[in-house]
Design an enzyme around this catalytic site. Structure first.
Site, PDB file in Angstrom:
ATOM      1  N   ASP A   1      -1.857  -5.616  -4.687  1.00  0.00           N
ATOM      2  CA  ASP A   1      -1.174  -5.165  -5.905  1.00  0.00           C
ATOM      3  C   ASP A   1      -2.163  -5.154  -7.061  1.00  0.00           C
ATOM      4  O   ASP A   1      -2.641  -6.192  -7.488  1.00  0.00           O
ATOM      5  CB  ASP A   1       0.001  -6.091  -6.226  1.00  0.00           C
ATOM      6  CG  ASP A   1       0.940  -5.502  -7.265  1.00  0.00           C
ATOM      7  OD1 ASP A   1       0.533  -4.555  -7.969  1.00  0.00           O
ATOM      8  OD2 ASP A   1       2.082  -5.984  -7.366  1.00  0.00           O
TER       9      ASP A   1
ATOM     10  N   CYS B   1       2.320   1.289 -12.740  1.00  0.00           N
ATOM     11  CA  CYS B   1       2.176   0.779 -11.376  1.00  0.00           C
ATOM     12  C   CYS B   1       1.838   1.861 -10.353  1.00  0.00           C
ATOM     13  O   CYS B   1       0.988   1.649  -9.483  1.00  0.00           O
ATOM     14  CB  CYS B   1       3.419   0.007 -10.955  1.00  0.00           C
ATOM     15  SG  CYS B   1       4.946   0.965 -10.911  1.00  0.00           S
TER      16      CYS B   1
ATOM     17  N   HIS C   1       8.830  -0.861  -8.405  1.00  0.00           N
ATOM     18  CA  HIS C   1       7.426  -1.253  -8.533  1.00  0.00           C
ATOM     19  C   HIS C   1       6.669  -0.666  -7.348  1.00  0.00           C
ATOM     20  O   HIS C   1       7.222  -0.521  -6.253  1.00  0.00           O
ATOM     21  CB  HIS C   1       7.279  -2.775  -8.561  1.00  0.00           C
ATOM     22  CG  HIS C   1       5.867  -3.240  -8.743  1.00  0.00           C
ATOM     23  ND1 HIS C   1       5.029  -2.750  -9.724  1.00  0.00           N
ATOM     24  CD2 HIS C   1       5.127  -4.142  -8.044  1.00  0.00           C
ATOM     25  CE1 HIS C   1       3.852  -3.329  -9.631  1.00  0.00           C
ATOM     26  NE2 HIS C   1       3.878  -4.181  -8.624  1.00  0.00           N
TER      27      HIS C   1
END
Length: 310
Positions: A290, A208, A267
């Site tokens: 994202d 991530c 995250h």
């Protein structure tokens, strides 16, 4: 590839009074017996990317159009300093940090033990702009749509991961990184983007914070203010219920085949700054992007742009 006036991918800018609705203009600043100095202003809604440039002159002796010369190619980007641009950002300190800053910190770890790593965004490094524009080309994004930061950020969020579209990075959470680079070994975006541009193949591997670091580089390179954001105890909902669901049988034994939801230690995603004329009033400002491959959205593969606000 196929410039058209109707799609604003071919621009004719007359010297003198600007054409109504064009947004581009050219004015005479100085002249001598054998030279002219012109100032050309671009439209704040102009398509971003690389333009070929030529001058056409008309005189009593006839007309002449200068042939295209690669040395005269011009790159046009979004301009967060321009009030009429949809990515306009009025705070000078934010412009310095979220557009011009070439390095930063990305946070990781757990809620009780927060760690940080330095990340080299390198958005002004040689060759990075071409590498970032290559991402749009690989996606097949129409050039006529490249003046819209909403569409650009959606394409970037989909293309920074390789899921479905041979994008920039392959995600790997297995612990086996023998075929590529351990995600923790990356210290910046430059090598990743250069390798992808050079080979055309997805780079191995990312997680991530790597996806988010690359998105920051690409969008800052395009002129969109962008930052990386870390969230701790991050809930991953897989079935759009907006709840974390755990299923048990009658003996209170977890039903693993049904338990796809999870809570991650942390995250990392992105915020990028723009107006949202496609949404009701109040959603301008920071938008959530994202690029980590999770669930596919209706607009892009494993990447999404969500409404934000200040």
């Amino acid at each position: 590839p196929t410039p058209q006036l109707s799609k604003a991918t071919h621009i004719l800018v007359p010297v003198g009074a600007p054409l109504p609705g064009l947004g581009w203009s050219a004015e005479l600043r100085d002249s001598t017996d054998d030279s002219l100095t012109l100032r050309v202003s671009t439209a704040p809604t102009a398509v971003i990317g690389k333009y070929r440039f030529s001058v056409k002159t008309r005189s009593p002796a006839g007309e002449y159009q200068m042939p295209f010369d690669p040395r005269n190619e011009i790159y046009i980007l979004f301009n967060p300093w321009c009030r009429e641009d949809s990515v306009y950002l009025p705070q000078d300190d934010w412009l310095e940090e979220y557009v011009l800053n070439e390095s930063g910190r990305i946070y990781y770890g757990t809620e009780s033990q927060i760690g940080e790593r330095t990340w080299n965004y390198g958005q002004f490094d040689r060759g990075l702009l071409d590498a970032c524009l290559y991402i749009l080309d690989r996606r097949g994004m129409p050039h006529s749509g490249r003046g819209d930061p909403i569409s650009i950020s959606r394409v970037v969020s989909a293309m920074v991961n390789s899921l479905d579209d041979n994008g920039v990075l392959v995600g790997n959470w297995t612990g086996d990184y023998s075929r590529g680079t351990n995600p923790s070994a990356w210290v910046g975006s430059v090598d990743i983007l250069r390798q992808y541009h050079r080979t055309g193949y997805p780079v191995l591997y990312g997680q991530c914070w790597v996806f988010a670091g690359v998105v920051t580089t690409v969008l800052r390179c395009f002129g969109i203010a962008t930052r990386t954001v870390t969230n701790y105890n991050s809930a991953h909902d897989t079935d759009v219920s907006l709840t974390m669901d755990i299923y048990f049988d009658e003996n209170m034994k977890p039903l693993e085949r049904l338990n796809a939801d999870s809570v991650w230690n942390f995250h990392v995603w992105n915020d990028c700054w723009m107006t949202r004329p496609d949404l009701p009033s109040g959603y301008d400002g920071w938008q959530v992007v994202d690029a980590t491959p999770q669930e596919t959205s209706s607009v892009s593969s494993a990447g999404a742009l969500l409404g934000g606000g200040h």
